[in-house]
Scaffold this motif. Structure first.
Motif, short mmCIF file in Angstrom:
data_model
loop_
_atom_site.label_atom_id
_atom_site.label_comp_id
_atom_site.label_asym_id
_atom_site.label_seq_id
_atom_site.Cartn_x
_atom_site.Cartn_y
_atom_site.Cartn_z
N TYR A 198 0.83 -1.21 0.00
CA TYR A 198 0.00 0.00 0.00
C TYR A 198 0.87 1.26 0.00
O TYR A 198 0.61 2.22 -0.73
CB TYR A 198 -0.93 -0.08 1.22
N SER A 199 1.93 1.25 0.82
CA SER A 199 2.82 2.40 0.92
C SER A 199 3.53 2.68 -0.40
O SER A 199 3.65 3.84 -0.84
CB SER A 199 3.85 2.16 2.02
N SER A 200 3.99 1.62 -1.05
CA SER A 200 4.68 1.77 -2.34
C SER A 200 3.73 2.28 -3.42
O SER A 200 4.11 3.11 -4.25
CB SER A 200 5.28 0.43 -2.78
N SER A 243 -7.27 0.48 5.05
CA SER A 243 -7.87 1.57 5.81
C SER A 243 -7.68 1.40 7.31
O SER A 243 -7.41 2.36 8.03
CB SER A 243 -9.37 1.66 5.48
N GLY A 244 -7.81 0.16 7.79
CA GLY A 244 -7.75 -0.09 9.23
C GLY A 244 -6.36 -0.24 9.80
O GLY A 244 -6.10 0.19 10.93
N CYS A 245 -5.45 -0.85 9.02
CA CYS A 245 -4.14 -1.23 9.56
C CYS A 245 -2.99 -0.32 9.14
O CYS A 245 -1.94 -0.29 9.80
CB CYS A 245 -3.79 -2.66 9.14
N CYS A 246 -3.14 0.39 8.01
CA CYS A 246 -1.99 1.08 7.41
C CYS A 246 -2.02 2.59 7.56
O CYS A 246 -1.07 3.26 7.15
CB CYS A 246 -1.90 0.72 5.92
N LYS A 247 -3.08 3.13 8.11
CA LYS A 247 -3.18 4.58 8.30
C LYS A 247 -3.93 4.84 9.62
O LYS A 247 -4.66 4.00 10.11
CB LYS A 247 -3.93 5.23 7.13
N PRO A 248 -3.73 6.02 10.19
CA PRO A 248 -4.48 6.35 11.41
C PRO A 248 -5.94 6.66 11.11
O PRO A 248 -6.31 6.96 9.98
CB PRO A 248 -3.75 7.60 11.93
N SER A 249 -6.75 6.58 12.13
CA SER A 249 -8.18 6.87 11.98
C SER A 249 -8.39 8.33 11.58
O SER A 249 -7.61 9.22 11.93
CB SER A 249 -8.91 6.58 13.29
N ASN A 250 -9.47 8.56 10.86
CA ASN A 250 -9.84 9.92 10.48
C ASN A 250 -10.13 10.79 11.71
O ASN A 250 -10.00 12.01 11.66
CB ASN A 250 -11.08 9.85 9.58
N ASP A 251 -10.50 10.15 12.83
CA ASP A 251 -10.80 10.88 14.07
C ASP A 251 -9.57 11.59 14.63
O ASP A 251 -9.69 12.54 15.40
CB ASP A 251 -11.34 9.93 15.14
N GLY A 282 2.95 11.01 4.28
CA GLY A 282 2.97 9.92 3.31
C GLY A 282 1.94 8.89 3.72
O GLY A 282 1.36 8.98 4.81
N PRO A 283 1.70 7.87 2.88
CA PRO A 283 0.67 6.87 3.20
C PRO A 283 0.83 6.22 4.56
O PRO A 283 -0.16 5.91 5.23
CB PRO A 283 0.82 5.84 2.07
N CYS A 339 -4.40 -1.49 16.39
CA CYS A 339 -5.60 -0.66 16.49
C CYS A 339 -6.87 -1.51 16.40
O CYS A 339 -6.89 -2.56 15.75
CB CYS A 339 -5.64 0.38 15.37
N GLN A 340 -7.93 -1.01 17.01
CA GLN A 340 -9.23 -1.65 16.87
C GLN A 340 -9.72 -1.57 15.42
O GLN A 340 -10.40 -2.47 14.93
CB GLN A 340 -10.25 -0.96 17.78
N ALA A 341 -9.31 -0.50 14.72
CA ALA A 341 -9.70 -0.33 13.32
C ALA A 341 -9.11 -1.43 12.44
O ALA A 341 -9.73 -1.88 11.47
CB ALA A 341 -9.27 1.04 12.81
N CYS A 342 -7.89 -1.87 12.78
CA CYS A 342 -7.25 -2.95 12.03
C CYS A 342 -8.00 -4.26 12.23
O CYS A 342 -8.22 -5.02 11.28
CB CYS A 342 -5.79 -3.09 12.46
N LYS A 343 -8.40 -4.51 13.47
CA LYS A 343 -9.19 -5.71 13.77
C LYS A 343 -10.52 -5.66 13.02
O LYS A 343 -10.96 -6.68 12.47
CB LYS A 343 -9.43 -5.82 15.28
N ALA A 344 -11.13 -4.48 12.98
CA ALA A 344 -12.40 -4.33 12.27
C ALA A 344 -12.21 -4.53 10.77
O ALA A 344 -13.06 -5.12 10.09
CB ALA A 344 -13.00 -2.95 12.55
N GLY A 345 -11.09 -4.02 10.24
CA GLY A 345 -10.79 -4.20 8.82
C GLY A 345 -10.63 -5.67 8.47
O GLY A 345 -11.11 -6.14 7.43
N LEU A 346 -9.97 -6.42 9.37
CA LEU A 346 -9.82 -7.86 9.16
C LEU A 346 -11.19 -8.55 9.19
O LEU A 346 -11.47 -9.43 8.37
CB LEU A 346 -8.91 -8.46 10.23
#
Length: 264
Positions: free
Chosen positions: A148-150, A170-178, A185-186, A215-222
Motif C-alpha cells: 500500500y505504501s509503495s 484503511s484499518g491497519c496502514c493509516k491512522p483513523s480519520n478521528d 505519506g501513506p 488498532c481496533q480499526a485494524c481488527k475491524a478491517g480484518l
C-alpha cells in the motif's frame, strides 16, 4: 441402469482420489517447508482434508466397482456427514456475516471500520490477545501495508483522501480519520496533540512493523475482509452441496443395486 450408477460413482470417486493426492502433498510440503507461522497454520487442515478425500474416494471406488456393500455403506455415511456439516457451515456463515459494514466518511474515498459493528462471534476471534498476535504477524508478513505504501507513495494529500482503500489498508496502514493527523505519506503521519476521542490515535506509530496493527480499526478491517470472504465461500458452498447431494443420490442407487445383486 444398475451398471450405470455404479460406473458413474466409480468415475466420480476416481477423480476425487486423483484430486486428494495434490491436496495431501501440498499439506505435507507446507508442514516441512513453511517459513512462517501463517503457513504452518494451514498445513494440518490441508492434510486432514487430503486424507479424508483419499479414504472416502477409495471406499466409494471399491464399493461401487467391486460391489462391496459394507464399503459403500461407510462411503454413504461419510457423504451424509459431509453434507450435514456443509449445510450447518453455510447457515452459520450467513448468520455471523449478516452484520457489519464500513462507515462512509465525508470527502473521503475510503471507509472506516468499527469492531462493534460485527457479530459477537467474529469479535471474539480478534478479542483474544494471543490470537491477534498470530494474526498480526501474518498481516505484517503478507506486506499489506508495504505494498500500500509503495503504491500511494507519490500521491498528494488530496489524491490520497479520494483513494478507494480496502478494509485492511484503511484499518491497519493509516491512522483513523478521528485523529486529524497531518499527512506526510501513506504510512507517515505527524501526530497532533491530544487528548484523542479515539484510542487508536494513541496506538498509531510510523514504524513499518507497528503502524496501526494494534488498532481496533485494524481488527475491524480484518473482520470486514473475513465477512466478505465467508459470504463468498458460503455461496460457493451451496453449489458444492447440490453436487454432493447428487453424488450421494447416485451412491444410494449403487448401494441399492449391490443389495439387489446379493439376493440373486
Amino acid at each position: 441402469m444398475v451398471q450405470c450408477s455404479n460406473n458413474l460413482l466409480g468415475i466420480l470417486n476416481f477423480f476425487t482420489f486423483l484430486l486428494s493426492i495434490p491436496i495431501l502433498s501440498a499439506g505435507i510440503w507446507l508442514g516441512k517447508n513453511a517459513a512462517t507461522e501463517c503457513e504452518r497454520f494451514l498445513d494440518k487442515p490441508i492434510v486432514v482434508i487430503g486424507i479424508f478425500l483419499m479414504f472416502v474416494s477409495i471406499a466409494g471406488l471399491v464399493g461401487a466397482c467391486c460391489r462391496v456393500s459394507c464399503l459403500l455403506w461407510l462411503y454413504l455415511c461419510a457423504m451424509f456427514l459431509l453434507i450435514l456439516l456443509g449445510f450447518c457451515f453455510t447457515i452459520f456463515a450467513f448468520a455471523v456475516t449478516n452484520r457489519g459494514a464500513g462507515e462512509v466518511l465525508s470527502d473521503r474515498g475510503y471507509k472506516e471500520y468499527r469492531v462493534g459493528d460485527y457479530s459477537n462471534w467474529l469479535q471474539k476471534r480478534v478479542g483474544d490477545a494471543k490470537n491477534w498476535d498470530r494474526i498480526k504477524s501474518c498481516l505484517v508478513y503478507s506486506n499489506v501495508c508495504s505494498t500500500y505504501s509503495s503504491r500511494y507513495a507519490s500521491v498528494s494529500v488530496d489524491e490520497f483522501y479520494k483513494t478507494n482503500l480496502n478494509a485492511l489498508q484503511s484499518g491497519c496502514c493509516k491512522p483513523s480519520n478521528d485523529c486529524n493527523f497531518t499527512y506526510v505519506g501513506p504510512t507517515n503521519w505527524t501526530k497532533t496533540t491530544g487528548p484523542y476521542t479515539n484510542e487508536d490515535c494513541n496506538v498509531w506509530d510510523n514504524k513499518p512493523g507497528t503502524l496501526c496493527y494494534n488498532c481496533q480499526a485494524c481488527k475491524a478491517g480484518l473482520l470486514d475482509n473475513l465477512k466478505n470472504s465467508w459470504k463468498k465461500v458460503a455461496k460457493v458452498n451451496i453449489v458444492f452441496l447440490v453436487f454432493l447431494i447428487i453424488v450421494y443420490s447416485v451412491g444410494c442407487c449403487a448401494f441399492r443395486n449391490n443389495r439387489k445383486r446379493s439376493y440373486y
